[in-house]
Design a protein around this motif. Structure first.
Motif, PDB file in Angstrom:
ATOM      1  N   SER A 136       0.664  -1.168  -0.125  1.00  0.00           N
ATOM      2  CA  SER A 136      -0.026   0.185  -0.081  1.00  0.00           C
ATOM      3  C   SER A 136       0.949   1.400   0.022  1.00  0.00           C
ATOM      4  CB  SER A 136      -0.886  -0.021   1.043  1.00  0.00           C
ATOM      5  OG  SER A 136      -0.265   0.198   2.541  1.00  0.00           O
ATOM      6  N   ARG A 137       2.055   1.273   0.666  1.00  0.00           N
ATOM      7  CA  ARG A 137       2.848   2.180   0.385  1.00  0.00           C
ATOM      8  C   ARG A 137       3.464   2.660  -1.116  1.00  0.00           C
ATOM      9  NH1 ARG A 137       1.505   4.912   4.543  1.00  0.00           N
ATOM     10  NH2 ARG A 137       3.603   6.043   4.765  1.00  0.00           N
ATOM     11  N   VAL A 138       3.589   1.764  -1.797  1.00  0.00           N
ATOM     12  CA  VAL A 138       3.797   1.955  -3.181  1.00  0.00           C
ATOM     13  C   VAL A 138       2.492   2.416  -3.921  1.00  0.00           C
ATOM     14  CG1 VAL A 138       4.759   1.133  -5.239  1.00  0.00           C
ATOM     15  CG2 VAL A 138       5.881   0.356  -2.946  1.00  0.00           C
ATOM     16  N   HIS A 139       1.452   1.648  -3.554  1.00  0.00           N
ATOM     17  CA  HIS A 139       0.414   2.046  -4.230  1.00  0.00           C
ATOM     18  C   HIS A 139      -0.319   3.249  -3.897  1.00  0.00           C
ATOM     19  CE1 HIS A 139      -3.276   0.274  -6.463  1.00  0.00           C
ATOM     20  NE2 HIS A 139      -4.020   0.971  -5.762  1.00  0.00           N
ATOM     21  N   THR A 140       0.076   4.003  -2.893  1.00  0.00           N
ATOM     22  CA  THR A 140      -0.311   5.361  -2.624  1.00  0.00           C
ATOM     23  C   THR A 140       0.597   6.274  -2.859  1.00  0.00           C
ATOM     24  OG1 THR A 140       0.159   4.971  -0.561  1.00  0.00           O
ATOM     25  CG2 THR A 140      -2.195   4.786  -0.892  1.00  0.00           C
ATOM     26  N   GLY A 141       1.796   6.097  -3.460  1.00  0.00           N
ATOM     27  CA  GLY A 141       2.787   6.925  -3.931  1.00  0.00           C
ATOM     28  C   GLY A 141       3.569   7.628  -2.930  1.00  0.00           C
ATOM     29  N   VAL A 142       3.842   6.778  -1.506  1.00  0.00           N
ATOM     30  CA  VAL A 142       4.634   7.525  -0.576  1.00  0.00           C
ATOM     31  C   VAL A 142       5.950   6.929  -0.552  1.00  0.00           C
ATOM     32  CG1 VAL A 142       2.582   8.514   0.577  1.00  0.00           C
ATOM     33  CG2 VAL A 142       3.240   6.357   1.027  1.00  0.00           C
ATOM     34  N   HIS A 143       6.233   5.831  -1.253  1.00  0.00           N
ATOM     35  CA  HIS A 143       7.388   4.897  -0.846  1.00  0.00           C
ATOM     36  C   HIS A 143       7.862   4.316  -2.229  1.00  0.00           C
ATOM     37  CE1 HIS A 143       8.601   5.371   3.471  1.00  0.00           C
ATOM     38  NE2 HIS A 143       7.270   4.887   3.677  1.00  0.00           N
ATOM     39  N   TRP A 144       9.172   4.122  -2.298  1.00  0.00           N
ATOM     40  CA  TRP A 144       9.654   3.463  -3.590  1.00  0.00           C
ATOM     41  C   TRP A 144       9.884   2.096  -3.106  1.00  0.00           C
ATOM     42  CZ3 TRP A 144      10.093   6.496  -7.873  1.00  0.00           C
ATOM     43  CH2 TRP A 144      10.310   7.661  -7.551  1.00  0.00           C
ATOM     44  N   PRO A 145       9.662   1.154  -3.926  1.00  0.00           N
ATOM     45  CA  PRO A 145       9.672  -0.340  -3.667  1.00  0.00           C
ATOM     46  C   PRO A 145      10.988  -0.608  -2.979  1.00  0.00           C
ATOM     47  CG  PRO A 145       9.171  -0.082  -5.917  1.00  0.00           C
ATOM     48  CD  PRO A 145       9.218   1.239  -5.435  1.00  0.00           C
ATOM     49  N   SER A 146      12.161  -0.296  -3.045  1.00  0.00           N
ATOM     50  CA  SER A 146      13.131  -0.418  -2.337  1.00  0.00           C
ATOM     51  C   SER A 146      13.216   0.077  -0.756  1.00  0.00           C
ATOM     52  CB  SER A 146      14.476   0.105  -2.998  1.00  0.00           C
ATOM     53  OG  SER A 146      14.513   1.587  -2.996  1.00  0.00           O
ATOM     54  N   ASP A 147      12.283   1.117  -0.684  1.00  0.00           N
ATOM     55  CA  ASP A 147      12.278   1.559   0.683  1.00  0.00           C
ATOM     56  C   ASP A 147      11.356   0.530   1.355  1.00  0.00           C
ATOM     57  OD1 ASP A 147      13.137   4.000  -0.187  1.00  0.00           O
ATOM     58  OD2 ASP A 147      11.077   5.012  -0.471  1.00  0.00           O
ATOM     59  N   VAL A 148      10.379  -0.105   0.685  1.00  0.00           N
ATOM     60  CA  VAL A 148       9.593  -1.152   1.495  1.00  0.00           C
ATOM     61  C   VAL A 148      10.194  -2.411   1.690  1.00  0.00           C
ATOM     62  CG1 VAL A 148       7.746  -2.871   0.873  1.00  0.00           C
ATOM     63  CG2 VAL A 148       7.590  -0.375   0.295  1.00  0.00           C
ATOM     64  N   GLY A 149      11.384  -2.670   0.811  1.00  0.00           N
ATOM     65  CA  GLY A 149      12.239  -3.959   0.976  1.00  0.00           C
ATOM     66  C   GLY A 149      13.060  -3.713   2.114  1.00  0.00           C
ATOM     67  N   ALA A 150      13.509  -2.707   2.304  1.00  0.00           N
ATOM     68  CA  ALA A 150      14.665  -2.303   3.293  1.00  0.00           C
ATOM     69  C   ALA A 150      14.010  -2.420   4.702  1.00  0.00           C
ATOM     70  CB  ALA A 150      15.172  -0.865   2.973  1.00  0.00           C
ATOM     71  N   GLY A 151      12.746  -1.868   4.649  1.00  0.00           N
ATOM     72  CA  GLY A 151      11.716  -1.734   5.758  1.00  0.00           C
ATOM     73  C   GLY A 151      11.263  -3.231   6.267  1.00  0.00           C
ATOM     74  N   ALA A 152      11.034  -4.117   5.238  1.00  0.00           N
ATOM     75  CA  ALA A 152      10.849  -5.465   5.661  1.00  0.00           C
ATOM     76  C   ALA A 152      11.981  -6.244   6.236  1.00  0.00           C
ATOM     77  CB  ALA A 152      10.354  -6.166   4.326  1.00  0.00           C
ATOM     78  N   LEU A 153      13.099  -5.889   5.558  1.00  0.00           N
ATOM     79  CA  LEU A 153      14.460  -6.497   6.260  1.00  0.00           C
ATOM     80  C   LEU A 153      14.754  -6.118   7.473  1.00  0.00           C
ATOM     81  CD1 LEU A 153      16.805  -6.436   3.191  1.00  0.00           C
ATOM     82  CD2 LEU A 153      15.851  -8.399   4.031  1.00  0.00           C
ATOM     83  N   ILE A 154      14.254  -5.068   7.927  1.00  0.00           N
ATOM     84  CA  ILE A 154      14.625  -4.185   9.214  1.00  0.00           C
ATOM     85  C   ILE A 154      13.773  -4.976  10.102  1.00  0.00           C
ATOM     86  CG2 ILE A 154      14.238  -2.248  10.534  1.00  0.00           C
ATOM     87  CD1 ILE A 154      15.579  -0.615   8.423  1.00  0.00           C
ATOM     88  N   GLY A 155      12.335  -5.171   9.717  1.00  0.00           N
ATOM     89  CA  GLY A 155      11.366  -6.021  10.644  1.00  0.00           C
ATOM     90  C   GLY A 155      11.737  -7.230  11.036  1.00  0.00           C
ATOM     91  N   VAL A 156      12.233  -7.984   9.892  1.00  0.00           N
ATOM     92  CA  VAL A 156      12.353  -9.384  10.259  1.00  0.00           C
ATOM     93  C   VAL A 156      13.705  -9.420  11.092  1.00  0.00           C
ATOM     94  CG1 VAL A 156      13.360 -11.479   9.266  1.00  0.00           C
ATOM     95  CG2 VAL A 156      11.559 -10.121   8.139  1.00  0.00           C
TER      96      VAL A 156
END
Length: 493
Positions: free
Chosen positions: A149-169
């Motif tokens: 949803s962060r990419v779909h709504t235009g507030v993040h780049w896909p790599s932002d999401v990937g990095a965030g997911a890695l941090i979360g895990v």
């Protein structure tokens, strides 16, 4: 070297741009509104608090999963928002990158890298999955939708999401450093025990604590369902549970087994009577965390019901402490742990605060206050003189070693797990805190641990109270701890 890392992370690559364009090209659909609502619901972790409250409503695996998930979110949010974003500033996608109907009214203004929403979603899901793979699998689609949803709504780049997911895990796995995952296997015992088949609980005396646990769920109905013919009694506020049970057993004369539904403190009291009278014990876990029930492998009412109907029981050790002081001697049993020092003082303070506060906040405040007011104990441990802050004694060896013992792999070792914090080294409290935070307590000079069958503790500077299974006990100056091998027969398949 840091500049070489920082520069590419702050830039936006062509792959990111291409993926955003592909997302923006998707046709308009009802999913647009759903994703916008979902992304807003995850602001500041609100969505995950709701999910945690839902899965943690009942005791057991769900509650542990919820607690671990929230702890992981805290670590992920701290890393992503307070460390990642200031270190790696990156501009967010322009609003024009996505269709107007997808744009958020309030667009975030912080660095785009990494995505805090994705970090929280991944942290919560991965942490929950550690405790319950089934719950983790059920939550995973929601987490994935939040991240996208962060990419779909235009507030993040896909790599932002990937990095965030890695941090979360990573944050989820970091919780295991201080809070080990409890193995989903019961403690082993090589000692079977004889116990009668209890059809519907006939000739059973069952004590039910209706105030056990943090949500006040009365376990009476579970007991009546499992053992409809059992005699149910409740704790009498005017007398000790042990005295009350012993009097009932003597009065009835035909009791063949004891049952208990409550937390660890209640279970310990009933277990001590069962050991004294050589009666098998049937257990329905109904406390806050149910450490004892988890270790022995009785997870719920159906487990207890099946074991009593089959007459299946095992022999397990009990801990015993004889307290001498003020001209009196008293003996107490414990099923999990006993301690002298800071913990008993914390329990007493928590009980006072619980008149005005819930249990968990009261416990946190009590811990801070008791550590601040703590005074060293001058003691002799099996004849060796030393100065300590507190002494921990476990009924059987716990794993892992260190500050957070979590599980007993064996229930019939005939040993006590002794751990204590030294107060005779410089800056011992500060060194203890540092070692606890880095999970290096087992290699610290302020910490000692060993397994013995018997431990004598002599206080050289006054009297202190002993705590057994979370309950504050009598005052004394000499404490003799012993392991009583296979003292308790427990119904378990």
């Amino acid at each position: 070297m840091f500049r070489h890392i920082k520069r590419p992370l702050s830039q936006v690559g062509e792959t990111d741009r291409a993926l955003v364009r592909r997302s923006a090209a998707l046709p308009r659909s009802p999913a647009d509104r759903a994703l916008m609502a979902l992304t807003r619901s995850a602001n500041k972790g609100r969505l995950w608090w709701v999910v945690a409250a839902t899965i943690g409503a009942r005791k057991g695996t769900g509650r542990r999963a919820a607690m671990r998930g929230l702890v992981a979110i805290g670590g992920a949010s701290l890393t992503a928002n307070l460390i990642g974003k200031p270190l790696f500033p990156r501009r967010r996608p322009a609003a024009e990158e996505v269709p107007e109907h997808r744009r958020l009214v309030k667009r975030p203004t912080s660095s785009s890298f990494p995505s805090g929403h994705s970090a929280s979603a991944a942290a919560f899901t991965a942490a929950v999955a550690m405790e319950s793979p089934v719950l983790g699998l059920a939550i995973a689609p929601i987490a994935a939708a939040v991240a996208y949803s962060r990419v779909h709504t235009g507030v993040h780049w896909p790599s932002d999401v990937g990095a965030g997911a890695l941090i979360g895990v990573g944050a989820a796995f970091a919780t295991r450093h201080w809070w080990p995952v409890h193995p989903d296997v019961p403690g082993d015992t090589a000692h079977p025990a004889e116990a009668p088949v209890m059809v519907d609980g006939e000739d059973m005396l069952a004590l039910v604590n209706p105030r056990s646990g943090i949500d006040g769920q009365d376990p009476t109905e579970d007991v009546r369902y499992a053992w409809p013919k059992a005699t149910i009694i409740y704790p009498d506020a005017h007398q000790d549970i042990r005295v009350q049970l012993a009097a009932e057993i003597e009065r009835r004369g035909s009791v063949r087994a004891l049952g208990v539904a409550g937390g660890d403190g209640t279970v310990a009291a009933v277990a001590s009577v069962a050991a004294e009278y050589k009666l098998p014990l049937a257990l329905i876990p109904a406390g806050t965390l149910n450490h004892f029930a988890r270790d022995v492998g009785v997870r719920s009412m159906p487990d207890a019901d099946a074991a009593t109907e089959a007459g299946a029981a095992v022999g397990m050790d009990l801990g015993e402490v004889t307290v001498e002081g003020l001209g009196e001697t008293e003996r107490r049993w414990f099923v999990n742990t006993a301690s002298i020092g800071g913990y008993p003082e914390m329990v007493r303070m928590r009980e006072k605060l619980q008149d005005k506060l819930p249990k968990w906040p009261a416990a946190a405040i009590a811990m801070v206050r008791s550590l601040h007011k703590a005074r060293p104990l001058e003691v002799e441990l099996n004849g060796h003189r030393t100065s300590v802050w507190l002494i921990f004694v476990g009924n059987g060896p716990y794993i892992p070693k260190g500050f957070a013992p979590a599980h007993r792999p064996a229930l019939d070792t005939g040993l006590l797990d002794v751990r204590y914090l030294r107060a005779d080294v410089p800056y011992s409290r500060a060194r203890f805190i540092a070692a606890a935070l880095t999970n290096t307590l087992d290699t610290s000079h302020v910490y000692r641990e060993y397994d013995v069958a018997e431990l004598e503790v002599k206080l050289l500077n006054g009297n202190r109270r002993v705590a057994t299974d979370g309950e504050v006990g009598p005052l004394g100056s000499r404490f003799l701890f012993k392991s009583q091998p296979s003292a308790l027969a427990l119904y378990r398949l």
